[in-house]
Design an enzyme around this catalytic site. Sequence first.
Site: not given
Length: 131
Positions: A42, A55, A89
Amino acid sequence: MDKKVLCDMAISATNKAYSPYSNCKVGAALLSADGQVFTGCNIENASFSPTICAERTAFAKAVSEGVTKFSAIAIAAKKDGKLSTFTPCGVCRQVMSEFCSDDFTVLVVTGEDKFQEYTLSELLPASFKLD
């Protein structure tokens, strides 16, 4: 590839995260159909909206190299230096659905040498697709 090895690669990717605001470091290891692994972390931003998840970083790296077929992803997170459990998410789930089948494997690290396994359809039922 061994699932534990993929999870270990995701844990290792947390070390490259840029997360000065949340102090939550997330790493991902994306396994392509041909056996290549693309890692991501991230990357936060002070205005939050431009923040990119681990991701999506892994998917962007793979797609930018011409790879668009995938078999699994492992996701690991550390909050305040300790492993924490974070599922992808909603935005990341939608990105996965763009490139992956409903039976795509999502491994979520839950602790040292432990993970929970999901399919994409379990995490994103009735996904939005143009086809």
